[in-house]
Design a protein around this motif. Structure first.
Motif, short mmCIF file in Angstrom:
data_model
loop_
_atom_site.label_atom_id
_atom_site.label_comp_id
_atom_site.label_asym_id
_atom_site.label_seq_id
_atom_site.Cartn_x
_atom_site.Cartn_y
_atom_site.Cartn_z
N SER A 87 6.75 -3.09 10.50
CA SER A 87 6.79 -4.11 9.45
C SER A 87 5.43 -4.23 8.76
O SER A 87 5.35 -4.33 7.53
N SER A 88 4.37 -4.19 9.54
CA SER A 88 3.02 -4.26 8.98
C SER A 88 2.76 -3.06 8.07
O SER A 88 2.18 -3.20 6.98
N CYS A 89 3.19 -1.89 8.49
CA CYS A 89 3.01 -0.68 7.67
C CYS A 89 3.82 -0.78 6.39
O CYS A 89 3.35 -0.35 5.33
N GLN A 90 5.02 -1.34 6.48
CA GLN A 90 5.84 -1.47 5.28
C GLN A 90 5.16 -2.39 4.26
O GLN A 90 5.19 -2.13 3.06
N GLU A 91 4.52 -3.45 4.76
CA GLU A 91 3.79 -4.36 3.88
C GLU A 91 2.59 -3.67 3.24
O GLU A 91 2.29 -3.89 2.07
N LYS A 92 1.90 -2.82 3.99
CA LYS A 92 0.70 -2.14 3.49
C LYS A 92 1.03 -0.98 2.56
O LYS A 92 0.21 -0.60 1.74
#
Length: 122
Positions: A87-92
Motif C-alpha cells: 500500500s505504501s508503494c502504491q501511494e509513492k
C-alpha cells in the motif's frame, strides 16, 4: 503502452549466501522471459527493499508490477507486513499498477515440484 515487470519478493537473511537461490531465480527469469523486467526485493536484512525495487522498475518504464512473494506460506509477514508495504508503494508510485500473487508455496505446481524433488532422492 503498459510495460509489465515482476518483483520476486523474499524475506531476507543475515547470511548473504541465503540470497544465492534468489539470484539464480532472477537469472532464470531473465533467460526465459527476456521482455519482462524482473527485480529482487526483500522484506528485511537484505537489499533492495520492495520500495527500492519498484522505484527501479518505475524508473526503467514499468507501468504494471506483479509482486511474487517467494515464501512457502502465508505467515505473519505476508498477512500483516506485506499489505502495508504494498500500500505504501502504491501511494509513492501512483503511476504504477501494483498487484500480487499468493505465496509461491501455496501453488499446486510448486508443491508438486517439491514432491518430485524428494522422489528423485529415493
Amino acid at each position: 503502452m503498459n510495460t509489465k515487470a515482476v518483483v520476486l519478493f523474499g524475506h531476507g537473511a543475515r547470511d548473504t549466501r541465503w540470497r544465492e537461490p534468489f539470484d539464480r531465480l532472477a537469472t532464470l527469469w531473465k533467460a526465459q522471459h527476456p521482455k519482462v523486467m524482473v527485480e529482487l526485493a526483500f522484506l528485511e536484512l537484505m537489499q533492495p527493499s520492495l520500495e527500492e525495487a519498484i522505484s527501479s522498475l518505475w524508473t526503467a518504464g514499468a507501468t504494471e508490477v506483479v509482486v511474487v512473494p517467494v515464501f512457502f506460506g502465508q505467515g505473519g509477514h505476508l498477512r500483516n507486513d506485506f499489505p502495508v508495504l504494498l500500500s505504501s508503494c502504491q501511494e509513492k508510485f501512483p503511476g504504477v499498477k501494483l498487484s500480487t500473487t499468493p505465496a509461491v508455496g501455496e501453488d499446486g505446481a510448486v508443491l508438486q515440484a517439491i514432491i518430485d524433488f524428494g522422489a528423485r532422492a529415493l
